[in-house]
Design a protein around this motif. Structure first.
Motif, PDB file in Angstrom:
ATOM      1  N   GLU A  31       0.832  -1.203   0.000  1.00 30.08           N
ATOM      2  CA  GLU A  31       0.000   0.000   0.000  1.00 30.08           C
ATOM      3  C   GLU A  31       0.865   1.250   0.000  1.00 30.08           C
ATOM      4  O   GLU A  31       0.609   2.208  -0.738  1.00 30.08           O
ATOM      5  CB  GLU A  31      -0.928   0.001   1.213  1.00 30.08           C
ATOM      6  N   ARG A  34       2.325   1.821  -3.455  1.00 35.01           N
ATOM      7  CA  ARG A  34       1.354   2.356  -4.422  1.00 35.01           C
ATOM      8  C   ARG A  34       1.057   3.821  -4.141  1.00 35.01           C
ATOM      9  O   ARG A  34       0.930   4.633  -5.069  1.00 35.01           O
ATOM     10  CB  ARG A  34       0.053   1.542  -4.400  1.00 35.01           C
ATOM     11  N   THR A  35       0.955   4.197  -2.871  1.00 30.25           N
ATOM     12  CA  THR A  35       0.720   5.601  -2.503  1.00 30.25           C
ATOM     13  C   THR A  35       1.879   6.467  -2.974  1.00 30.25           C
ATOM     14  O   THR A  35       1.669   7.553  -3.539  1.00 30.25           O
ATOM     15  CB  THR A  35       0.523   5.733  -0.981  1.00 30.25           C
ATOM     16  N   TRP A  37       3.959   5.742  -5.358  1.00 29.60           N
ATOM     17  CA  TRP A  37       3.917   5.721  -6.836  1.00 29.60           C
ATOM     18  C   TRP A  37       3.002   6.837  -7.336  1.00 29.60           C
ATOM     19  O   TRP A  37       3.364   7.582  -8.241  1.00 29.60           O
ATOM     20  CB  TRP A  37       3.443   4.348  -7.307  1.00 29.60           C
ATOM     21  N   ALA A  79       6.192  -1.401  -7.367  1.00 28.32           N
ATOM     22  CA  ALA A  79       4.815  -1.224  -7.852  1.00 28.32           C
ATOM     23  C   ALA A  79       4.912  -0.979  -9.353  1.00 28.32           C
ATOM     24  O   ALA A  79       5.624  -0.078  -9.796  1.00 28.32           O
ATOM     25  CB  ALA A  79       4.137  -0.054  -7.156  1.00 28.32           C
ATOM     26  N   LEU A  81       2.268  -0.714 -12.683  1.00 28.36           N
ATOM     27  CA  LEU A  81       0.906  -0.750 -13.202  1.00 28.36           C
ATOM     28  C   LEU A  81       0.834  -1.808 -14.289  1.00 28.36           C
ATOM     29  O   LEU A  81       1.530  -1.727 -15.300  1.00 28.36           O
ATOM     30  CB  LEU A  81       0.500   0.619 -13.755  1.00 28.36           C
ATOM     31  N   PHE A  91      -2.063  -3.681 -10.173  1.00 31.60           N
ATOM     32  CA  PHE A  91      -0.630  -3.542  -9.949  1.00 31.60           C
ATOM     33  C   PHE A  91       0.003  -4.901  -9.711  1.00 31.60           C
ATOM     34  O   PHE A  91      -0.581  -5.748  -9.036  1.00 31.60           O
ATOM     35  CB  PHE A  91      -0.361  -2.681  -8.707  1.00 31.60           C
ATOM     36  N   GLN A  93       3.222  -6.302  -7.721  1.00 30.33           N
ATOM     37  CA  GLN A  93       4.108  -5.804  -6.687  1.00 30.33           C
ATOM     38  C   GLN A  93       4.962  -6.929  -6.124  1.00 30.33           C
ATOM     39  O   GLN A  93       4.505  -8.073  -6.019  1.00 30.33           O
ATOM     40  CB  GLN A  93       3.293  -5.151  -5.566  1.00 30.33           C
ATOM     41  N   ILE A 112      -7.190  -2.293  -7.698  1.00 32.07           N
ATOM     42  CA  ILE A 112      -7.699  -1.113  -7.008  1.00 32.07           C
ATOM     43  C   ILE A 112      -8.916  -0.587  -7.748  1.00 32.07           C
ATOM     44  O   ILE A 112      -8.850  -0.353  -8.951  1.00 32.07           O
ATOM     45  CB  ILE A 112      -6.621   0.000  -6.968  1.00 32.07           C
TER      46      ILE A 112
END
Length: 137
Positions: A31, A34-35, A37, A79, A81, A91, A93, A112
């Motif tokens: 998480e 991704r944040t 990113w 991460a 996409l 994603f 990961q 997501i």
């Protein structure tokens, strides 16, 4: 798309009684990546909620736990996409020991969903946002 990497340190609170990362905490590490990113693309989730009325929520997660990470270990979380759809992003990961060619600790595919911030119903990603997300500078 290009792979994004984010460093993570394993804290005592991340571990179980055996001193290894508790399995659910790998999801937290993913998480964070991704944040970050999104942030690297100039996108802040609080602003997306306030200005565009959208939030992101995990819709599905497929995780493989491959080897343990331990207290105080430095990790790198990637991460990438893998897929952008009308109202969701997927994603790929991986969590690696930092600065090492060792095998990964954990890998996963996370989907997501884009949701309306008020109703929590699925909502299409705004086209301008999708353009920023897909921009692979």
């Amino acid at each position: 798309m290009a792979e994004f990497r984010w460093p993570v340190r394993v804290y005592y609170e991340d571990t179980d009684s055996g001193g290894v990362v508790y399995y659910a905490n790998y999801l937290k590490f993913m998480e964070r990546a991704r944040t970050e990113w999104l942030r690297s693309r100039g996108l802040e989730q609080d602003r997306l909620r306030e200005e565009q009325g959208i939030i992101f929520a995990v819709r599905a997660a497929e995780i493989e736990f491959l080897r343990p990470a331990r207290f105080n270990q430095a990790l790198e979380v990637t991460a990438r996409l893998a897929e952008a759809r009308r109202a969701s992003l997927s994603f790929e990961q991986v969590v690696y020991p930092a600065g090492s060619s060792e095998a990964p600790c954990c890998s996963g595919r996370i989907r997501i969903a884009c949701l309306d911030a008020r109703s929590f119903r699925p909502r299409a990603l705004p086209s301008s946002l999708l353009t920023e997300i897909l921009d692979d500078d």
